[in-house]
Design a protein around this motif. Structure first.
Motif, mmCIF file in Angstrom:
data_model
loop_
_atom_site.group_PDB
_atom_site.id
_atom_site.type_symbol
_atom_site.label_atom_id
_atom_site.label_comp_id
_atom_site.label_asym_id
_atom_site.label_seq_id
_atom_site.Cartn_x
_atom_site.Cartn_y
_atom_site.Cartn_z
ATOM 1 N N PRO A 144 30.198 -3.594 -9.497
ATOM 2 C CA PRO A 144 29.166 -2.600 -9.826
ATOM 3 C C PRO A 144 27.768 -3.199 -9.738
ATOM 4 O O PRO A 144 27.591 -4.409 -9.603
ATOM 5 N N ASP A 145 26.774 -2.323 -9.806
ATOM 6 C CA ASP A 145 25.394 -2.795 -9.817
ATOM 7 C C ASP A 145 25.118 -3.543 -11.118
ATOM 8 O O ASP A 145 25.729 -3.284 -12.154
ATOM 9 N N ASP A 146 24.190 -4.461 -11.039
ATOM 10 C CA ASP A 146 23.805 -5.274 -12.195
ATOM 11 C C ASP A 146 22.565 -4.651 -12.837
ATOM 12 O O ASP A 146 21.454 -4.779 -12.315
ATOM 13 N N PRO A 147 22.705 -3.962 -13.987
ATOM 14 C CA PRO A 147 21.553 -3.269 -14.579
ATOM 15 C C PRO A 147 20.431 -4.200 -15.004
ATOM 16 O O PRO A 147 19.272 -3.763 -15.111
ATOM 17 N N ALA A 148 20.742 -5.474 -15.252
ATOM 18 C CA ALA A 148 19.724 -6.410 -15.707
ATOM 19 C C ALA A 148 18.960 -7.052 -14.555
ATOM 20 O O ALA A 148 17.962 -7.752 -14.780
ATOM 21 N N ALA A 149 19.409 -6.842 -13.340
ATOM 22 C CA ALA A 149 18.789 -7.504 -12.184
ATOM 23 C C ALA A 149 17.485 -6.837 -11.792
ATOM 24 O O ALA A 149 17.269 -5.640 -12.024
ATOM 25 N N GLU A 150 16.607 -7.630 -11.197
ATOM 26 C CA GLU A 150 15.380 -7.099 -10.621
ATOM 27 C C GLU A 150 15.698 -6.471 -9.269
ATOM 28 O O GLU A 150 16.643 -6.883 -8.581
ATOM 29 N N PRO A 151 14.926 -5.469 -8.858
ATOM 30 C CA PRO A 151 15.155 -4.884 -7.528
ATOM 31 C C PRO A 151 14.952 -5.915 -6.426
ATOM 32 O O PRO A 151 14.119 -6.814 -6.540
ATOM 33 N N LEU A 152 15.742 -5.765 -5.368
ATOM 34 C CA LEU A 152 15.649 -6.681 -4.231
ATOM 35 C C LEU A 152 14.521 -6.315 -3.279
ATOM 36 O O LEU A 152 14.126 -7.135 -2.454
ATOM 37 N N GLY A 153 14.048 -5.089 -3.362
ATOM 38 C CA GLY A 153 12.987 -4.637 -2.471
ATOM 39 C C GLY A 153 12.950 -3.129 -2.443
ATOM 40 O O GLY A 153 13.735 -2.444 -3.112
ATOM 41 N N ALA A 154 12.030 -2.612 -1.659
ATOM 42 C CA ALA A 154 11.873 -1.163 -1.542
ATOM 43 C C ALA A 154 12.971 -0.604 -0.641
ATOM 44 O O ALA A 154 13.300 -1.176 0.401
ATOM 45 N N ALA A 155 13.523 0.565 -1.023
ATOM 46 C CA ALA A 155 14.516 1.253 -0.201
ATOM 47 C C ALA A 155 13.901 2.414 0.565
ATOM 48 O O ALA A 155 14.254 2.654 1.724
ATOM 49 N N VAL A 156 12.986 3.121 -0.063
ATOM 50 C CA VAL A 156 12.341 4.285 0.559
ATOM 51 C C VAL A 156 10.866 4.252 0.194
ATOM 52 O O VAL A 156 10.514 4.135 -0.989
ATOM 53 N N THR A 157 10.015 4.367 1.218
ATOM 54 C CA THR A 157 8.573 4.356 0.981
ATOM 55 C C THR A 157 7.911 5.452 1.804
ATOM 56 O O THR A 157 8.462 5.931 2.796
ATOM 57 N N VAL A 158 6.689 5.813 1.382
ATOM 58 C CA VAL A 158 5.877 6.737 2.164
ATOM 59 C C VAL A 158 4.430 6.262 2.095
ATOM 60 O O VAL A 158 3.958 5.799 1.055
ATOM 61 N N HIS A 159 3.770 6.333 3.239
ATOM 62 C CA HIS A 159 2.384 5.859 3.338
ATOM 63 C C HIS A 159 1.659 6.813 4.277
ATOM 64 O O HIS A 159 1.856 6.777 5.496
ATOM 65 N N GLY A 160 0.846 7.715 3.682
ATOM 66 C CA GLY A 160 0.216 8.734 4.511
ATOM 67 C C GLY A 160 1.293 9.625 5.112
ATOM 68 O O GLY A 160 2.132 10.183 4.409
ATOM 69 N N GLY B 172 0.804 -1.216 0.000
ATOM 70 C CA GLY B 172 0.000 0.000 0.000
ATOM 71 C C GLY B 172 0.834 1.262 0.000
ATOM 72 O O GLY B 172 0.324 2.344 -0.302
ATOM 73 N N ALA B 173 2.103 1.167 0.318
ATOM 74 C CA ALA B 173 2.959 2.351 0.364
ATOM 75 C C ALA B 173 3.428 2.735 -1.038
ATOM 76 O O ALA B 173 3.548 1.893 -1.931
ATOM 77 N N GLU B 174 3.707 4.021 -1.235
ATOM 78 C CA GLU B 174 4.337 4.508 -2.451
ATOM 79 C C GLU B 174 5.838 4.263 -2.347
ATOM 80 O O GLU B 174 6.469 4.617 -1.343
ATOM 81 N N VAL B 175 6.430 3.675 -3.381
ATOM 82 C CA VAL B 175 7.852 3.375 -3.398
ATOM 83 C C VAL B 175 8.590 4.508 -4.110
ATOM 84 O O VAL B 175 8.316 4.809 -5.281
ATOM 85 N N LEU B 176 9.529 5.133 -3.399
ATOM 86 C CA LEU B 176 10.289 6.258 -3.935
ATOM 87 C C LEU B 176 11.714 5.867 -4.310
ATOM 88 O O LEU B 176 12.397 6.632 -4.989
ATOM 89 N N ALA B 177 12.174 4.714 -3.846
ATOM 90 C CA ALA B 177 13.510 4.227 -4.188
ATOM 91 C C ALA B 177 13.530 2.725 -3.975
ATOM 92 O O ALA B 177 12.783 2.189 -3.127
ATOM 93 N N GLU B 178 14.381 2.036 -4.754
ATOM 94 C CA GLU B 178 14.488 0.582 -4.646
ATOM 95 C C GLU B 178 15.947 0.172 -4.446
ATOM 96 O O GLU B 178 16.869 0.928 -4.740
ATOM 97 N N ILE B 179 16.116 -1.062 -3.938
ATOM 98 C CA ILE B 179 17.441 -1.619 -3.693
ATOM 99 C C ILE B 179 17.801 -2.556 -4.847
ATOM 100 O O ILE B 179 16.991 -3.409 -5.245
#
Length: 684
Positions: free
Chosen positions: A520-536, A494-501
């Protein structure tokens, strides 16, 4: 215990160390009362703490409790100082060393603390001798011995009875990790394990509190106007009850002595919430206490004192008197400009209190067995100072509803009682930023609704990468940036995701590595999860962003928090274009209707690269040598009503201002050097 009601402390103080060996002749021989007072007056000093008994154990007056210094050239050196200062209307609190007393340690070895780690301050690194007997170390007394406590109280009564003083400064009330026979017996009696460092700390703290309770109860009953302070080098974030035996607080924070320039503001932001008058210690020394022949640049003292009063503190500069008793004119020439500024500012400082929209719920308070100056607290304080967001550091006794936004930095566990308070706070319109393990219940679930859920343990990559939307903050890069700490796997619910890991290609080891540091980061990889969220009104950061910023200083970590602050509070009380090394505070004087904006600029630099420390290692030294003027500097403040006049507190000159919507008023200073105080005078 009923605390003494005492008069407010003065703003321009000195603490005059006088730890003087018995192997030096002619102690105090060159003391001149007239020169002493005239030097202090010329430097605008209005209070000076002088010595009754020092760390060497010697007294500087004809005591019947302790022993006078055997080489005193003037039998009542302290008394002569008291008389001269009193006649000149300069206050003179008296200093008594408590647990460092080399004379008593020699005469009563049975009263010595026995350190579980054989650690003694000022010991030679690597000295293997028992209790560091072959080192020039201070040998700590244990307050678990009634004889020690009685000795200190008797001497306190003696000086308070026989000399006109405003207060007593009890120094060195420590937690020495003591395992003497008396402490072993006490721990066993109270079900504590002497092999457990946390239990030894509990015992030390309880012993110290017994000493403080006994001493203050006796002194408050006999001397109702006496100020009393117990110094342990830190203002513990343990709640207001911790200071029930104190009449005021003194923050020891010498920036060049190892504390650094970020320590004092964090402590002051907490002290200001406790309802006690407080003063802050810096030093005239180049390094720290006890340095003979060291001088701090006058610009540094001027900046440090201006920052003290901007944060609601009185000022104190530490000095050390030469054994011959002659006051050093160069020291007071360097103090004079700082205290001339403070003297002019005093009408705008009396009764002033901070206007703080943000509060940091202290990690030190919530984890009392952890470190002093918790790195998560320090990182959050550092960020908010650099961002110029007015804030307090609070404990659980504070009213959350007094703040528009709360920060839970990195490690704030949330039990059912705290969860209920936070949910009520959010329901009433409060805002919240939590990071890493903050917000988790004892069952390791989120105790309040962040609109997210935990989806496993720590991420598998170290370091990992954050990729953020510019809707979080315009300074976010298009590509992922590295985060040098752990994070947990978080999924939105339900939270808005503003950044991902995002992961790297692999963790570095002998079998596979890339370049000099991490992959380095792997550009082809899927995100591991949310890094920054906001909910209300509740925002969450998956990384321990505050301790991470303190450790690494990467501005992007700070901009993540800035983005959340500006999203959750769109109409802040203060905005300024001061650079990140500038500082700003906003105060109000309720009795006068004034608001005062303090703007400071005095960026420290690392100059000393190998300052030796007690453990044989070295540290760097932050210092200020000279401060350039900058400008123009613009600031906006939100006021409850239009000002009748805006002017400079130091010069009295009017400052032009402009009105903006919603009660915001803008000023622009053509230049700023060290400090400016802008007064917004109300019409009433």
């Amino acid at each position: 215990m009923s605390r003494n009601v005492v008069s407010p402390m003065r703003f321009r103080q000195v603490h005059l160390d006088f730890h003087t060996s018995e192997h030096i002749d002619g102690i105090g021989a060159d003391f001149d009362p007239a020169s002493f007072v005239s030097t202090l007056k010329a430097a605008n000093v209005d209070s000076i703490t002088i010595f009754a008994k020092c760390h060497h154990g010697w007294s500087y007056y004809p005591t019947k409790v302790g022993k006078p210094h055997p080489r005193l050239a003037r039998p009542d050196l302290m008394g002569e100082m008291v008389d001269a200062l009193t006649a000149a209307d300069i206050e003179c609190p008296l200093y008594i060393s408590v647990q460092w007393d080399e004379l008593t340690a020699r005469e009563h070895p049975e009263w010595r603390a026995l350190s579980a780690t054989n650690h003694y301050q000022r010991a030679i690194f690597g000295d293997p001798s028992a209790a560091k007997q072959l080192s020039p170390a201070w040998h700590t007394l244990c307050l678990n011995h009634q004889g020690v406590r009685r000795y200190i109280l008797d001497q306190a009564r003696e000086v308070a009875s026989n000399y006109k003083t405003q207060g007593l400064f009890f120094d060195i009330v420590l937690t020495p990790d003591c395992v003497c026979t008396a402490c072993l017996d006490r721990m066993r009696l109270n079900g504590l394990d002497p092999l457990n460092p946390a239990d030894r700390l509990k015992n030390d703290e309880a012993v110290n509190e017994q000493f403080r309770q006994e001493t203050s109860a006796a002194l408050f009953a006999e001397f109702p106007d006496l100020r009393v302070f117990y110094n342990c080098g830190h203002i513990h974030k343990q709640g207001r009850q911790r200071f029930s035996t104190y009449t005021h607080l003194e923050i020891e924070s010498l920036p060049t002595g190892g504390w650094g320039y970020d320590h004092f503001p964090s402590s002051a932001r907490y002290a200001a919430t406790l309802g006690l008058d407080f003063v802050s210690h810096t030093g005239k020394f180049h390094t720290m206490w006890g340095e003979f022949g060291g001088f701090k640049h006058p610009d540094a003292l001027e900046y440090e004192c201006a920052q003290m009063v901007a944060l609601g503190s009185k000022c104190l500069v530490g000095d050390q008197l030469h054994p011959n008793g002659a006051i050093n004119p160069d020291t007071y020439a360097s103090i004079a400009p700082a205290y001339a500024r403070i003297k002019k500012l005093e009408p705008y400082l009396v009764g002033a209190r901070q206007i703080s929209e943000v509060a940091i719920l202290s990690a030190e308070h919530m984890n009392p067995q952890g470190e002093r100056n918790d790195p998560s607290d320090d990182g959050a304080s550092q960020m908010l100072q650099e961002l110029k967001w007015p804030f307090d550091v609070i404990d659980l006794s504070a009213r959350f509803e007094d703040y528009r936004l709360l920060i839970l930095p990195d490690t704030i566990a949330v039990d059912a009682a705290l969860a209920a308070r936070l949910e009520a706070y959010l329901a009433q319109g409060g805002k919240l930023i939590a990071s890493w393990r903050s917000g988790l219940s004892p069952e390791d679930r989120f105790a309040i609704d962040f609109g997210i859920e935990r989806a496993g343990g720590p991420i598998a990559f170290s370091p990992s990468y954050m990729k953020a939307s510019k809707s979080l903050d315009p300074s976010m890069p298009e590509t992922a940036f590295v985060c040098y700490d752990t994070a947990d796997v978080i999924r939105p619910a339900g939270a808005e995701v503003l950044a991902e890991i995002y992961p790297s290609y692999f963790n570095r080891n002998f079998a596979h590595f890339c370049s000099h540091q991490h992959a380095p980061d792997d550009p082809a990889a899927e995100p591991l999860g949310a890094a920054v969220t906001v909910h209300g009104g509740a925002a969450y950061i998956a990384y321990p962003i505050f301790r991470l910023y303190r450790a690494m200083g990467q501005p992007l970590y700070k901009y993540v928090v800035r983005g959340l602050l500006t999203r959750l509070i769109t109409d802040p009380v203060l905005q300024t274009d001061l650079p990140s090394s500038g500082r700003a505070t906003f105060t109000t004087q309720p009795d006068t209707g004034r608001h005062v904006l303090h703007l400071l600029y005095g960026p420290p630099q690392i100059r000393g690269k190998e300052v030796p420390t007690e453990d044989g290692s070295h540290r760097v030294m932050e210092m200020i040598e000279d401060i350039p003027a900058i400008g123009p500097v613009t600031a906006k403040v939100r006021l409850p009503s239009a000002p009748a006049r805006v002017y400079d507190a130091l010069t009295g000159e009017d400052i032009a201002y402009a009105s903006e919507p919603d009660g915001v008023y803008r000023v622009t200073l053509p230049h700023l050097r060290i400090h400016s105080a802008v007064v917004f005078e109300s019409a009433s």
